[in-house]
Write a protein that holds these residues in place. Structure first.
Motif, PDB file in Angstrom:
ATOM      1  N   HIS A 411       0.844  -1.182   0.000  1.00  0.00           N
ATOM      2  CA  HIS A 411       0.000   0.000   0.000  1.00  0.00           C
ATOM      3  C   HIS A 411       0.890   1.247   0.000  1.00  0.00           C
ATOM      4  CE1 HIS A 411      -2.966  -2.956   1.715  1.00  0.00           C
ATOM      5  NE2 HIS A 411      -3.700  -2.379   0.777  1.00  0.00           N
ATOM      6  N   GLU A 412       0.466   2.227  -0.755  1.00  0.00           N
ATOM      7  CA  GLU A 412       1.262   3.454  -0.863  1.00  0.00           C
ATOM      8  C   GLU A 412       0.320   4.623  -1.133  1.00  0.00           C
ATOM      9  OE1 GLU A 412       4.281   5.306  -4.135  1.00  0.00           O
ATOM     10  OE2 GLU A 412       4.758   3.289  -3.404  1.00  0.00           O
ATOM     11  N   GLY A 413       0.299   5.583  -0.217  1.00  0.00           N
ATOM     12  CA  GLY A 413      -0.524   6.777  -0.415  1.00  0.00           C
ATOM     13  C   GLY A 413      -2.001   6.481  -0.556  1.00  0.00           C
ATOM     14  N   GLY A 414      -2.500   5.505   0.194  1.00  0.00           N
ATOM     15  CA  GLY A 414      -3.921   5.197   0.124  1.00  0.00           C
ATOM     16  C   GLY A 414      -4.318   4.418  -1.113  1.00  0.00           C
ATOM     17  N   ARG A 415      -3.362   3.805  -1.833  1.00  0.00           N
ATOM     18  CA  ARG A 415      -3.647   3.019  -3.018  1.00  0.00           C
ATOM     19  C   ARG A 415      -2.883   1.696  -2.949  1.00  0.00           C
ATOM     20  NH1 ARG A 415      -5.962   6.330  -6.974  1.00  0.00           N
ATOM     21  NH2 ARG A 415      -5.349   4.933  -8.682  1.00  0.00           N
ATOM     22  N   THR A 482      -1.264   0.379 -10.249  1.00  0.00           N
ATOM     23  CA  THR A 482      -1.762   1.117  -9.084  1.00  0.00           C
ATOM     24  C   THR A 482      -3.270   1.135  -9.146  1.00  0.00           C
ATOM     25  OG1 THR A 482       0.218   2.516  -9.117  1.00  0.00           O
ATOM     26  CG2 THR A 482      -1.647   3.298  -7.831  1.00  0.00           C
TER      27      THR A 482
END
Length: 490
Positions: A411-415, A482
């Protein structure tokens, strides 16, 4: 100059729809430029012509005043009574005047006089005349009637003195007409020479290249799929040369796009025909695979469910899709799904076209969930994993690396970010610009060039993105997918 004619005729059945025949007269660029250049040169010549004529008139009058002053020197040198009347008349005739008056220290002295006029039509003081006054007086002289008499007053060589002459204007009018016509003819000749040279230069430097552009545009428009009609740039560094290069690039791109669309249309027709028979074949294969469920062999028991699932997926895909070019994929039905199991299934499906020497590492954490359509995400992962397998089979791993395809997720930045990496030679720089364009990136014999394009379209349908990671520290190719996280209410 060209005539553009549009011809219409009344319908044979006498019904409505008259199209009147009309003729539109249109000048070409060369004719328009010639007319404009001639008009501009003539306007410039006229601007200069009028002051030249006025200056000629003033010089003509100054010569008369100079001759009159010379006559005054003769008349003043001799006693008044000693100058015979015949000599005085001869002096006046030589100068071309009727009366010579010398003004000295506020006094007026008539030095010589012939026939006195009844009246003077105009008095012109050259000592204090402005340009407008000179132009107006020149106009009156040029258009004067016969037998006009004028008086001219000008400075004498001696400071403080002035000389005044009264004369017939007819010789001045005749000389002015002759000079004006001569200047007009010279101006017209200069105008035509300058106009012709200007038009020739403009034609060679501008009009001919522009005509080449327009001719090519018309010919290319008649057959835009013909690559032979793409303009060949002249190589000049001016603006038209740059326009030719830009046009050649645009036409080349358009030719390729049209041919690609044509191939897509042909592919769509072919797949539509294949789809019907393929569904029947897969249906028969599904019936045969169902019989494997009754086989007691442990290997058959383990393979049968996967085979049946694969055939079911293929049948659904044939029913849902006619062709990539028609883009008839179903709208995604996203749901919470565990990613690791789908990655494993996709790897097993993709490995059928790979090699046993290629290792697959599923590093997706157990329980890692994404928000996506399971069937469409399976297709995305299968295409990406198969792409890595084929690169390794075709070119082998990078030096010092083992042949391996790896799947990771985090997960990265809410994605949710999914990465499929391989240890192959990577993607050539010249291919990266059109990596996700159909039919443009397949270098494998028998490849269609659709795998990455299909994956990109499916990811975009999920409001996600797919990119090729350009990491200088890594080897091989890394594709990053993504996806948005599921909504809070899901």
């Amino acid at each position: 100059m060209r005539d553009c004619v549009t011809v219409g005729q009344k319908p044979q059945d006498g019904g409505p729809g008259w199209r009147r025949e009309h003729r539109v007269l249109r000048f070409g660029l060369a004719t328009r430029v010639l007319i404009l250049v001639v008009a501009f040169v003539m306007a410039t010549e006229i601007t200069v012509y009028v002051p030249i004529v006025a200056n000629y008139r003033d010089n003509w009058l100054r010569r008369r005043l100079s001759g009159a002053y010379t006559a005054t020197l003769v008349l003043e040198a001799a006693p008044r009574a000693m100058v015979p009347a015949s000599v005085s008349r001869q002096l006046l005739e030589n100068v071309g005047v009727r009366i010579i008056v010398l003004k000295t220290h506020g006094t007026r002295q008539i030095l010589a006089a012939a026939a006195l006029p009844h009246e003077v039509d105009e008095f012109y003081d050259m000592r204090h005349s402005s340009l407008l006054q000179a132009l107006a007086s020149t106009y009156r002289t040029y258009t004067a009637k016969a037998n006009r008499v004028v008086t001219i007053l000008g400075n004498a060589p001696t400071p403080g003195d002035a000389i005044e002459v009264t004369m017939d204007e007819a010789p001045l009018t005749a000389a002015l007409h002759h000079f004006a016509w001569r200047v007009l003819l010279v101006s017209l000749a200069i105008s035509m020479i300058v106009a012709c040279l200007a038009v020739i230069s403009i034609h060679l430097m501008i009009l001919r290249p522009v005509r080449r552009l327009t001719t090519n545009l018309i010919e290319f428009g008649d057959d835009p799929e013909n690559a032979a009609r793409v303009i060949v740039p002249s190589g000049h560094r001016h603006e038209i040369g740059c326009a030719e290069e830009a046009l050649a690039t645009m036409q080349d791109t358009l030719v390729r796009e049209l041919n690609q669309k044509k191939h897509l249309a042909a592919l769509g027709l072919a797949v539509a025909k294949i789809n019907h028979d393929m569904r029947n074949m897969l249906g028969s294969a599904q019936l045969l695979s169902d019989r494997l469920a009754n086989v007691t062999d442990p290997l058959a028991q383990r393979i049968a469910p996967k085979l049946v699932a694969t055939l079911d997926r293929a049948i659904r895909f044939c029913q849902a899709t006619l062709t990539y070019g028609r883009a008839a994929d179903e709208v995604p039905k996203p749901q919470r799904m565990e990613l690791r199991a789908v990655v494993t299934e996709a790897a097993e499906s993709a490995a059928l076209c790979g090699s046993e020497r290629i290792e697959f590492a599923n590093k997706v954490a157990p329980g890692f969930e994404i928000w996506a359509d399971p069937e469409q995400m399976f297709r995305v992962l299968t295409n990406l994993i198969r792409n890595g397998h084929e690169a390794l089979v075709r070119a082998g791993p990078s030096p010092g690396q083992s042949a391996r395809v790896t799947a990771t997720a985090h997960h990265e930045g809410g994605r949710a970010v999914i990465e499929i990496a391989d240890t192959g030679p990577g993607v050539p720089p010249m291919v990266r610009a059109q990596l996700f364009t159909p039919f443009s990136n397949s270098s494998r014999p028998g490849g269609s060039g659709l795998g990455l394009a299909i994956a990109a379209d499916l990811v975009r349908a999920h409001s996600g993105s797919i990119t090729l990671v350009n990491d200088a520290d890594s080897t091989g190719a890394i594709f990053r997918v993504t996806l948005p996280m599921p909504p809070a209410s899901a």
